[in-house]
Design a protein around this motif. Structure first.
Motif, mmCIF file in Angstrom:
data_model
loop_
_atom_site.group_PDB
_atom_site.id
_atom_site.type_symbol
_atom_site.label_atom_id
_atom_site.label_comp_id
_atom_site.label_asym_id
_atom_site.label_seq_id
_atom_site.Cartn_x
_atom_site.Cartn_y
_atom_site.Cartn_z
ATOM 1 N N MET B 239 0.734 -1.150 -0.030
ATOM 2 C CA MET B 239 0.156 -0.121 -0.045
ATOM 3 C C MET B 239 1.058 1.410 0.027
ATOM 4 O O MET B 239 0.492 2.466 -0.724
ATOM 5 C CB MET B 239 -0.873 -0.229 1.333
ATOM 6 N N ALA B 240 1.929 1.240 0.770
ATOM 7 C CA ALA B 240 2.928 2.346 0.821
ATOM 8 C C ALA B 240 3.319 2.630 -0.662
ATOM 9 O O ALA B 240 3.456 3.800 -1.043
ATOM 10 C CB ALA B 240 3.932 2.113 1.863
ATOM 11 N N ILE B 241 3.682 1.532 -1.254
ATOM 12 C CA ILE B 241 4.210 1.748 -2.618
ATOM 13 C C ILE B 241 3.209 2.312 -3.538
ATOM 14 O O ILE B 241 3.621 3.296 -4.430
ATOM 15 C CB ILE B 241 4.943 0.541 -3.104
ATOM 16 N N LEU B 242 2.189 1.598 -3.508
ATOM 17 C CA LEU B 242 1.109 2.180 -4.458
ATOM 18 C C LEU B 242 0.666 3.637 -4.304
ATOM 19 O O LEU B 242 0.579 4.506 -5.104
ATOM 20 C CB LEU B 242 -0.063 1.310 -4.167
ATOM 21 N N ILE B 243 0.766 4.147 -2.984
ATOM 22 C CA ILE B 243 0.294 5.479 -2.669
ATOM 23 C C ILE B 243 1.529 6.278 -3.323
ATOM 24 O O ILE B 243 1.130 7.394 -3.877
ATOM 25 C CB ILE B 243 0.217 5.673 -1.000
ATOM 26 N N LEU B 244 2.731 5.952 -2.884
ATOM 27 C CA LEU B 244 3.861 6.646 -3.399
ATOM 28 C C LEU B 244 3.837 6.972 -5.109
ATOM 29 O O LEU B 244 3.869 8.033 -5.782
ATOM 30 C CB LEU B 244 5.323 6.141 -3.087
ATOM 31 N N LEU B 245 3.482 6.013 -5.858
ATOM 32 C CA LEU B 245 3.274 5.713 -7.098
ATOM 33 C C LEU B 245 2.188 6.635 -7.799
ATOM 34 O O LEU B 245 2.357 7.157 -8.566
ATOM 35 C CB LEU B 245 3.128 4.268 -7.406
ATOM 36 N N LEU B 246 1.133 6.458 -6.849
ATOM 37 C CA LEU B 246 -0.131 7.175 -7.150
ATOM 38 C C LEU B 246 0.260 8.698 -7.182
ATOM 39 O O LEU B 246 -0.108 9.454 -8.060
ATOM 40 C CB LEU B 246 -1.090 6.953 -6.456
ATOM 41 N N ALA B 247 1.097 8.918 -6.027
ATOM 42 C CA ALA B 247 1.294 10.526 -6.003
ATOM 43 C C ALA B 247 2.356 11.071 -6.911
ATOM 44 O O ALA B 247 2.051 12.082 -7.785
ATOM 45 C CB ALA B 247 1.986 10.884 -4.623
ATOM 46 N N ALA B 248 2.999 10.230 -7.542
ATOM 47 C CA ALA B 248 4.012 10.418 -8.700
ATOM 48 C C ALA B 248 3.217 10.752 -9.891
ATOM 49 O O ALA B 248 3.613 11.688 -10.453
ATOM 50 C CB ALA B 248 5.050 9.441 -8.630
ATOM 51 N N VAL B 249 2.380 9.873 -10.032
ATOM 52 C CA VAL B 249 1.453 9.810 -11.224
ATOM 53 C C VAL B 249 0.806 10.967 -11.372
ATOM 54 O O VAL B 249 0.535 11.645 -12.296
ATOM 55 C CB VAL B 249 0.648 8.452 -11.405
ATOM 56 N N ILE B 250 -0.023 11.622 -10.122
ATOM 57 C CA ILE B 250 -0.659 12.477 -10.192
ATOM 58 C C ILE B 250 0.275 13.933 -10.361
ATOM 59 O O ILE B 250 -0.190 14.726 -11.068
ATOM 60 C CB ILE B 250 -1.395 12.883 -8.914
ATOM 61 N N PHE B 251 1.444 14.011 -9.760
ATOM 62 C CA PHE B 251 2.199 15.000 -10.086
ATOM 63 C C PHE B 251 2.562 15.228 -11.522
ATOM 64 O O PHE B 251 2.442 16.303 -11.984
ATOM 65 C CB PHE B 251 3.532 14.882 -8.956
ATOM 66 N N ILE B 252 3.093 13.919 -11.910
ATOM 67 C CA ILE B 252 3.592 14.077 -13.494
ATOM 68 C C ILE B 252 2.416 14.517 -14.279
ATOM 69 O O ILE B 252 2.498 15.502 -15.149
ATOM 70 C CB ILE B 252 4.162 12.666 -14.003
ATOM 71 N N GLU B 253 1.260 13.949 -14.155
ATOM 72 C CA GLU B 253 0.060 14.279 -15.216
ATOM 73 C C GLU B 253 -0.471 15.742 -15.091
ATOM 74 O O GLU B 253 -0.804 16.481 -15.578
ATOM 75 C CB GLU B 253 -1.037 13.256 -14.783
ATOM 76 N N THR B 254 -0.157 16.128 -13.771
ATOM 77 C CA THR B 254 -0.734 17.636 -13.238
ATOM 78 C C THR B 254 0.313 18.670 -14.062
ATOM 79 O O THR B 254 -0.298 19.579 -14.828
ATOM 80 C CB THR B 254 -0.631 18.166 -11.952
ATOM 81 N N VAL B 255 1.589 18.285 -13.773
ATOM 82 C CA VAL B 255 2.656 19.179 -14.854
ATOM 83 C C VAL B 255 2.534 18.999 -16.301
ATOM 84 O O VAL B 255 2.413 20.128 -16.826
ATOM 85 C CB VAL B 255 4.113 18.825 -14.179
ATOM 86 N N SER B 256 2.266 17.642 -16.654
ATOM 87 C CA SER B 256 2.129 17.584 -18.005
ATOM 88 C C SER B 256 0.741 18.332 -18.517
ATOM 89 O O SER B 256 0.846 18.713 -19.482
ATOM 90 C CB SER B 256 1.869 15.963 -18.128
#
Ligand SMILES: Nc1ncnc2c1ncn2[C@@H]1O[C@H](COP(=O)(O)OP(=O)(O)O)[C@@H](O)[C@H]1O
Ligand SMILES: [Mg+2]
Lengths: 268, 264, 255
Positions: B239-256
């Motif tokens: 779960m910790a990895i998934l949350i980290l990953l999700l945060a990264a995805v959201i960050f990248i998609e927002t910037v993009s």
């Protein structure tokens, strides 16, 4: 270059743009250096020495597909299709109320409407595999977890597309029915649905094409479909069977894309 | 037809029949699919408490595990960047060759069109497996898999954009005596550059998502630690990895998304 | 000098664009081609810089038969022949300067042009030509921010920057209003007189043809049906070329 005798100086605006572009270029360069140096460091160069041998060993076997276990492969491919089908259909139905919720012309309160839009955006940010893991843990491994995963990921995109279709309908029909004293249910079924249904179906079919591909990865985490078999076959270095799986999947995907494309053309 | 109309329907008879038949078939195949995938929603909803309990076994996430996940996450993003770069470069000649505003030879045009279509039929997991089988376990097969995966999509998008450019602008550059490269650089590039940047960013987002798959087949990135932690039944770590990953995805998609809105 | 010797052109779909055309245009002439839509005016002038390829006959530009030209030779021909289009055909998203300097492409190496490394002389030439058509104040604007008349002037500057021996203009004023049309024609005429560049203009407005041309060539159905000095031309001549009475929309009107 620009301080040419006869040319006028560049306006401030262009100079600023130049500086901006330069900044962007520098940032990009830094990102690239970071990414490439990281990748180069992580690269296992010794594998390139084995490449020649690998290619001579593996490629011919991949190209001589082994059909002995075709039943197993077919079963798993069928399961993949069933997962995609059941998941897409659940999503296509679930997306209808959410599509209405996220359509500007159907919801009076802008705040409420924006919440609907955000909900769908939130759903779309989840990569399939993340949801698949969560479902496998909660309902146990198997195709059911896959159906739930596809249903939940597909519905975010379909909801958004449906909302766009609903926003583009001809509201005059709706207004005329309201004037005739039709109630909300009547307006929905006789005024709105006939206008949007073909496009809803067309988008659902399109999403089905995507979901066929998406369903192939579910098996990586135990959520059903052909993924597990791909993984095992590769681990056992059973290249002839892997070749067969690849060909089967490509044929199935092309066939489904083709049929679905034909149906979509007739719908819209 | 002998049957006199008892009540008048707004839809033609034939159409009503066809729609009903289609609906019945769709529903039948649906229940068949549910049966085959052992999807039992009644059981699911009646055992919701059990499901919920199992879900809770992932919480609270083990935040202490995050430091172990940072390295693989960085590797994932680097793989996605490198693969996107390769496919952005390779897609340029490929999409020029599959655009009918540039290529007048029908055979060449259809050859490259179909090549792109074929590339897009192969799911990312197959590409990754294929490259791992050729190159062995490591980061290189992952990069290659994502490159091919995004190349099909990117070249298709770009070639469709090149097909909508204004050919008169090319004609003018041609009439000045410019050669093919000059015509492309002066006539095509200005017309498609904004969309091209936008597509590149979009494909980068896709690659970040798809790179999750790689680790499960031994092609590098964050997937491999998820796989291990899953096998060890360490759901709180997962779960910790998934949350980290999700945060990264959201960050990248927002910037993009922000960048994409600026360029188009 | 341009010489058409029995030139015919059949399009792939079978349409006959030119039929046995024989004509010679001398250096420095200002020729206007008139004819109804579909008469073959565009086909005629686009044969000269080989944007289309005649299927029969010989076509000499500057003493060289251009019908067989390919690749480098063809590009060399196009460098010598500038072209102006009805819809200006500027690269919309590029600046006026970039559009103008693209006239130098045929004279510039591929790498230099891609890296935008033009010589000072080329840049000065481009700017000088923008000045000649009084559009220099927009040098750094994007092309699509200019009005139609302004864009056509930029396209004239682009052609001038090419330093051509011949200028072809295919309906250069068809998309412009009357005052702007006259302005553009005046620039073309002035350049023709000052630089002695052979200029061939397609028009379908008979009053403009009579006002600006030294020589008028009339076309109908891919054939030349009239060829003579503008001073000899009357409305009657046009009725013969058009094979019907003159109507109001055949006239552009005065400024
Ligand atoms: N690319 C083409 N393919 C086929 N036919 C063409 C093409 N271009 C022009 N034509 C035909 O050739 C004839 C002459 O056209 P054109 O030279 O454009 O005439 P104008 O410029 O006088 O209007 C017309 O019948 C036109 O339809
Ligand atoms: Mg014409």
């Amino acid at each position: 270059m620009e301080n040419n005798g006869s040319l006028p100086p560049k306006p401030e605006r262009l100079k600023q743009k130049r500086i901006r572009n330069l900044v962007i270029a520098v940032i990009l360069l830094v990102i690239y250096i970071w990414a490439f140096s990281g990748v180069i460091r992580a690269m296992d160069w010794s594998m390139l020495q084995k490449l020649d041998e690998n290619i001579r060993q593996v490629l011919p076997k991949l190209f001589s597909p082994d059909l002995t276990e075709w039943r197993k492969v077919f079963d798993k491919i069928l399961e993949t299709i069933f997962i995609a089908y059941a998941g897409t259909l659940i999503a296509a139905i679930l997306a209808v109320p959410f599509g209405f919720w996220a359509a500007k012309n159907m919801v009076k309160s802008p705040v409420w409407n924006t919440m609907g839009k955000w909900f769908l955006i939130l759903d779309r940010t989840f990569p399939e595999l993340i949801l698949a893991i969560i479902f496998v843990i909660s309902v146990g491994p198997g195709a059911f977890a896959g159906v739930l995963t596809i249903g939940l990921t597909a519905f975010g995109m379909l909801g958004k597309l449906y909302a766009e279709v609903i926003e583009s309908i001809d509201m005059k029909v709706v207004e005329a029915m309201e004037a005739n004293g039709a109630n909300k249910i009547q307006i929905l079924f006789y005024g709105i649905m006939p206008q949007v249904l073909p496009e809803f179906l067309s988008f659902a079919l399109y999403r089905f094409e995507i979901d066929i591909r998406a369903s192939t990865i579910l098996g990586l985490v135990g959520a059903g479909g052909i993924g597990t078999l791909i993984l095992i076959t590769a681990q056992n270095r059973n290249w002839p069977q892997l070749g067969f799986i690849i060909i089967s999947i490509v044929v199935v995907v092309i066939a489904i894309d083709y049929i679905s494309g034909k149906l979509r053309k007739r719908l819209v | 037809m002998q049957s006199t109309q008892h009540h008048i329907s707004i839809y033609p008879r034939g159409m009503k029949m066809r729609v009903t038949l289609t609906l019945v078939m769709v529903a039948l195949f649906y229940f068949f699919s549910l049966h085959k995938t052992e999807s039992d929603f009644i059981e699911f909803f009646s055992n919701l408490d059990v499901v919920f309990m199992k879900l809770l076994s992932m919480f609270p996430p083990n935040w202490d595990y995050i430091p172990h996940a940072i390295g693989p996450l960085i590797e994932t993003i680097q793989i996605a960047i490198v693969a996107t770069t390769f496919s952005v470069i390779i897609c340029i000649p490929l999409s020029l060759l599959s655009a009918n505003t540039i290529v007048k030879n029908q055979y060449v045009y259809y050859f490259f069109r179909n090549l792109l279509n074929l590339m897009r039929t192969i799911p990312d997991i197959l590409l990754a497996t294929l490259f791992v089988s050729l190159f062995g376990v490591g980061i290189l097969p992952g990069i290659l898999a994502l490159t091919v995966f995004s190349l099909g999509i990117l070249a298709k998008l770009l070639s469709e954009t090149i097909e909508t450019i204004d050919p008169r602008q090319l004609e003018a550059i041609q009439s000045t005596g410019g050669n093919l490269l000059q015509v492309i650089w002066y006539g095509v590039v200005p017309q498609v550059l904004p969309q091209f940047i936008s597509y590149g960013l979009y494909v980068f987002e896709l690659n970040v998502r798809a790179s999750l798959v790689l680790g499960f087949v031994g092609a590098g990135g964050i997937g491999s630690i998820i796989d291990t932690q899953l096998n060890f039944l360490q759901y709180k770590n997962v779960m910790a990895i998934l949350i980290l990953l999700l945060a990264a995805v959201i960050f990248i998609e927002t910037v993009s998304n922000f960048l994409r809105r600026r360029v188009v | 000098m341009i010489t058409f010797k029995d030139v015919s052109l059949v399009y792939p779909n079978g349409t006959q664009g030119l039929k046995h055309v024989n004509v010679t245009i001398d250096e420095g002439e200002f020729v206007v081609i008139v004819g109804l839509s579909g008469a073959g005016k565009s086909t005629f002038i686009r044969s000269i810089n080989r944007m289309v390829t005649p299927t029969y006959g010989e076509l000499y530009v500057d003493g060289e038969n251009v019908i067989q030209l390919q690749g480098k030779e063809l590009r060399k021909l196009r460098t010598k022949v500038g072209m102006i289009f009805q819809n200006y055909n500027l690269v919309n998203r590029s600046s006026v300067m970039k559009n103008t300097i693209s006239g130098r492409l045929g004279h510039t190496g591929t790498l230099r042009s891609i890296l935008n490394l033009y010589s000072k002389k080329d840049r000065a030439l481009a700017y000088e030509n923008l000045k000649r058509v009084n559009i220099e104040e927009y040098v750094y604007q994007r092309a699509d921010q200019l009005s139609g008349g302004q864009q056509q002037r930029v396209s004239i500057a682009r052609v001038l920057t090419q330093e051509p021996k011949i200028i072809l203009a295919d309906e250069p004023v068809a998309s412009l209003d009357p005052p702007t049309s006259h302005q553009v024609m005046k620039y073309l005429k002035k350049i023709n007189q000052e630089d002695h560049i052979t200029t061939i203009v397609n028009l379908h407005f008979i009053d403009m043809a009579m006002e600006y041309a030294d020589r008028i060539i009339g076309m109908r159905d891919g054939e030349i049906v009239f060829d003579g000095p503008a001073s000899e031309v009357t409305e009657k001549t046009f009725e013969e070329i058009y094979n019907r009475p003159i109507r109001e929309h055949d006239l552009r009107g005065s400024e």
